[in-house]
Design an enzyme around this catalytic site. Structure first.
Site, PDB file in Angstrom:
ATOM      1  N   ASN A 110       0.835  -1.242   0.115  1.00 36.61           N
ATOM      2  CA  ASN A 110       0.018  -0.008  -0.093  1.00 36.61           C
ATOM      3  C   ASN A 110       0.907   1.196   0.071  1.00 36.61           C
ATOM      4  OD1 ASN A 110      -1.909  -1.912   0.276  1.00 36.61           O
ATOM      5  ND2 ASN A 110      -2.853  -1.214   2.257  1.00 36.61           N
ATOM      6  N   THR A 155     -14.687  37.149 -31.996  1.00 45.29           N
ATOM      7  CA  THR A 155     -15.256  36.647 -30.991  1.00 45.29           C
ATOM      8  C   THR A 155     -16.644  36.003 -31.467  1.00 45.29           C
ATOM      9  OG1 THR A 155     -16.515  38.648 -30.589  1.00 45.29           O
ATOM     10  CG2 THR A 155     -14.276  38.536 -29.413  1.00 45.29           C
ATOM     11  N   HIS A 156     -17.124  35.133 -31.147  1.00 38.24           N
ATOM     12  CA  HIS A 156     -18.090  34.457 -31.414  1.00 38.24           C
ATOM     13  C   HIS A 156     -18.021  33.729 -32.997  1.00 38.24           C
ATOM     14  CE1 HIS A 156     -20.380  35.790 -27.992  1.00 38.24           C
ATOM     15  NE2 HIS A 156     -19.916  36.812 -28.135  1.00 38.24           N
ATOM     16  N   SER A 277      -6.528  11.486 -48.897  1.00 39.18           N
ATOM     17  CA  SER A 277      -7.595  10.733 -48.752  1.00 39.18           C
ATOM     18  C   SER A 277      -7.311   9.375 -49.727  1.00 39.18           C
ATOM     19  CB  SER A 277      -8.930  11.465 -49.345  1.00 39.18           C
ATOM     20  OG  SER A 277      -9.856  10.792 -49.539  1.00 39.18           O
ATOM     21  N   LYS A 283      -7.054  15.870 -51.491  1.00 37.29           N
ATOM     22  CA  LYS A 283      -7.022  16.397 -50.055  1.00 37.29           C
ATOM     23  C   LYS A 283      -5.598  16.442 -49.581  1.00 37.29           C
ATOM     24  CE  LYS A 283     -10.145  16.511 -47.914  1.00 37.29           C
ATOM     25  NZ  LYS A 283     -10.805  15.386 -47.260  1.00 37.29           N
ATOM     26  N   ASN A 285      -5.263  16.519 -45.438  1.00 32.59           N
ATOM     27  CA  ASN A 285      -6.061  16.789 -44.257  1.00 32.59           C
ATOM     28  C   ASN A 285      -5.127  17.056 -42.976  1.00 32.59           C
ATOM     29  OD1 ASN A 285      -8.139  15.942 -45.628  1.00 32.59           O
ATOM     30  ND2 ASN A 285      -7.753  13.694 -45.378  1.00 32.59           N
ATOM     31  N   GLU A 290      -6.240  17.389 -35.925  1.00 33.40           N
ATOM     32  CA  GLU A 290      -7.624  16.808 -35.481  1.00 33.40           C
ATOM     33  C   GLU A 290      -7.642  15.751 -34.441  1.00 33.40           C
ATOM     34  OE1 GLU A 290      -9.641  17.200 -39.816  1.00 33.40           O
ATOM     35  OE2 GLU A 290      -8.960  15.320 -39.111  1.00 33.40           O
ATOM     36  N   TYR A 317      -7.205   1.899   2.240  1.00 31.59           N
ATOM     37  CA  TYR A 317      -6.748   1.237   0.967  1.00 31.59           C
ATOM     38  C   TYR A 317      -7.863   0.299   0.516  1.00 31.59           C
ATOM     39  CZ  TYR A 317      -4.622  -1.062  -2.855  1.00 31.59           C
ATOM     40  OH  TYR A 317      -4.321  -1.272  -4.289  1.00 31.59           O
ATOM     41  N   GLN A 322      -6.259   0.167  -7.516  1.00 29.74           N
ATOM     42  CA  GLN A 322      -5.312  -0.333  -8.797  1.00 29.74           C
ATOM     43  C   GLN A 322      -5.848   0.266 -10.150  1.00 29.74           C
ATOM     44  OE1 GLN A 322      -4.476  -4.732  -8.832  1.00 29.74           O
ATOM     45  NE2 GLN A 322      -5.384  -4.662 -10.767  1.00 29.74           N
TER      46      GLN A 322
END
Length: 457
Positions: A110, A155-156, A277, A283, A285, A290, A317, A322
Site C-alpha cells: 500500500n 469573438t463568436h 484521402s 485532399k 488533411n 484533429e 486502501y 489499482q
C-alpha cells in the site's frame, strides 16, 4: 513462488482471479521506481538495525543487477505474481534466497505503490514542463516573426477588432505558461514521501522516514498513515493539469484547422504533418491537429474515471485503487505526444499574411469610433448606439466606412472631427491600444522581450 498472503488460505487461487486481479501488465512501468525506493528502504532498514551491513550489501547488489536487467529489457515479468512489486521481490529471492524476504520488512504494498507512483509522477511532470517550454518558445518565435501582420480578432467566430498576429500567439503562450504552473503545483503536492506508513497504521520498526525522504529526493513526508495509503489526490491533480493542457491544445488546434481551410487560407500546414484521402486525390488533411483535438476527450475521460473510482471508497486502501494507474499512464503519454505534435505543427506551418490582412473589414474599427465619441464627452451607451446606427446604414447601402467623408460622419454625430477619419484604417487602429497587454506594436515588442527572458531565449 508462494503468494505473500497465502498462509491464510486453504484453496489455491482460481486462474480467473489471478488474471482479473493482476496489474503487472501495466504497473511494470513502475519497475525502476520500485527498485529506486527499495534501495532507499534497504538503507533505512540498515539504520534501524533491522538488517546487518552484510545483508544490506547483498540485497543492494542484487537489486542493482535486477535494475540493469530491467534497463536492458532482459527482465521477464510473470502475470501469476500479480504486480510489479512481487515480480521484483520474487526475482530478488530467487537470486539471494530467503534474505530477499527481509526487504519487505516495515513496508506494505500500500505505501510501496504510493511511493512508486509519486516518484514516477515527479519525473513525468518535469518532462511535461520541458515539452511545454519547447512549445512556448516556438510561439514566441512566431510572435516575433508576425509582428507586422495585422489580422482580425474573432469573438463568436465573427470579426471583432484588428490585432497584430503576434498578440494571438502570445495569448497561447500565456495559456501554456499557466499550464506549467498547474504542473508545478501538482509537483509540490506529490513531493511527499508515503513510505513508512505500512498498510494503514504505520510500522513497528524505528524507521527514519526523514532519511528515506532525503534518499529519494522528497521534500517532505506524508504525515498520516491512512492518508498516505488511501490518497490519490496527487494523481487527480496531475490528471487535471493534463486535461487543462489538452483544453488549450484543442482550442488552438481548432483555430489552425479552420485557418488552414481553403475558405480561410490563413496558414499553410507542412505536408509532412498532414495526410491524404484514399479516394480524393486533392485532399490534404490536418490529421495531427484533429487527433490533438480528439485526444483531449481521453484526457477528460481519464480524470473523470479516477474521480468515479474514488468517490465511493471507504476510508483507507481498497483494491479499487489499482484502477488509478492506467488513466495516469495514458494521460501523461497522451499529453506529451499532443504537445510534441503541436510544437511540430507550429515549427512547420507558414503564415499567409497575404490572405489574412485583406480580411480586415473596416466595421472592425467601430469600437474605436465609439470610444472617439466618448472622448468627446458622449456617454458610452449613446456612443455605442450612434456607431451602431452608422454601421446599420452602411450595410443597408452596401457601403464601406472608407466611402464616407467627414460630412457623412457628422450626419450621425456632430462630435466627429477631421481626426476621426484616421480611425477608418484597421492597421492604424491596432496600434492604438498601448496599455499593458495591449496590441500596439511597441507593447507587443515589450511583451516578446519579457517572454524571451522568462523562457531563457
Amino acid at each position: 513462488m508462494q503468494k505473500p498472503w497465502e498462509g491464510r488460505f486453504r484453496e489455491k487461487t482460481q486462474e480467473f482471479v489471478e488474471k482479473f486481479t493482476q496489474s503487472v501488465s501495466f504497473d511494470k512501468r513502475l519497475a525502476l521506481e520500485d527498485i529506486e525506493q527499495s534501495l532507499a528502504h534497504v538503507k533505512t532498514l540498515l539504520r534501524a538495525k533491522v538488517l546487518s551491513q552484510e545483508e544490506a550489501h547483498t540485497i543492494q547488489k542484487a537489486l542493482e543487477e535486477i535494475k540493469q536487467d530491467l534497463q536492458r529489457g532482459n527482465f521477464q515479468f510473470r502475470e501469476e505474481l500479480e504486480d510489479v512489486h512481487m515480480n521484483i521481490e520474487a526475482e530478488l529471492t530467487r537470486r539471494i534466497g530467503e534474505l530477499g524476504g527481509k526487504l519487505h520488512t516495515a513496508r506494505s504494498r500500500n505505501d510501496q505503490v504510493a511511493t512508486d507512483e509519486r516518484l514516477y509522477i515527479k519525473r513525468e511532470i518535469k518532462e511535461c514542463i520541458r515539452h511545454l517550454k519547447d512549445m512556448r518558445r516556438e510561439l514566441i518565435r512566431l510572435a516575433e516573426n508576425s509582428l507586422e501582420i495585422v489580422v482580425p480578432a474573432y469573438t463568436h467566430l465573427q470579426r471583432a477588432q484588428p490585432i497584430r498576429l503576434s498578440h494571438y500567439f502570445l495569448a497561447y503562450r500565456e495559456m501554456f505558461l499557466s499550464d506549467e504552473l498547474r504542473f508545478v503545483d501538482a509537483y509540490r503536492k506529490v513531493d511527499a514521501l508515503p513510505l513508512g506508513s505500512g498498510a494503514v497504521a504505520g510500522v513497528d520498526f524505528p524507521l527514519d522516514r526523514f532519511f528515506t525522504a532525503k534518499e529519494l529526493g522528497f521534500r517532505t513526508l506524508v504525515r498520516n498513515s491512512i492518508y498516505a495509503t488511501a490518497d490519490r489526490d496527487y494523481i487527480l491533480d496531475t490528471l487535471y493539469a493534463c486535461a487543462t493542457v489538452g483544453t488549450h491544445l484543442s482550442r488552438m488546434a481548432e483555430d489552425l484547422i479552420l485557418w488552414s481551410t481553403e475558405e480561410f487560407g490563413f496558414v499553410e500546414l507542412p505536408d509532412r504533418l498532414c495526410t491524404g484521402s484514399s479516394i480524393m486525390p486533392q485532399k490534404k488533411n490536418p490529421d495531427v491537429l484533429e487527433l490533438i483535438r480528439g485526444k483531449t476527450g481521453r484526457l477528460y475521460g481519464n480524470l473523470i474515471s479516477l474521480f468515479t473510482v474514488l468517490k465511493g471508497l471507504p476510508t483507507a486502501y481498497n483494491r479499487d485503487l489499482q484502477e488509478d494507474k492506467e488513466p495516469l499512464f495514458d494521460s501523461l503519454d497522451t499529453v506529451k505526444a499532443c504537445i510534441k505534435g503541436m510544437t511540430l505543427v507550429l515549427e512547420g506551418m507558414s503564415v499567409r499574411a497575404e490572405r489574412m490582412m485583406p480580411q480586415l473589414g473596416d466595421p472592425m474599427v467601430a469600437t474605436d469610433l465609439a470610444n472617439y465619441l466618448v472622448n468627446k464627452g458622449l456617454p458610452f451607451r449613446e456612443a455605442h448606439r450612434t456607431v451602431g446606427n452608422l454601421i446599420a446604414y452602411l450595410i443597408s447601402e452596401g457601403k464601406s466606412l472608407r466611402d464616407l467623408n467627414l460630412k457623412d460622419l457628422k450626419e450621425f454625430s456632430s462630435l466627429f472631427e477631421e481626426d476621426a477619419l484616421k480611425l477608418l484604417d484597421p492597421k492604424l487602429v491596432a496600434d492604438r491600444r498601448k496599455t499593458y497587454g495591449g496590441t500596439a506594436k511597441e507593447e507587443l515588442l515589450r511583451q516578446i522581450e519579457i517572454a524571451k527572458r522568462e523562457e531563457g531565449i
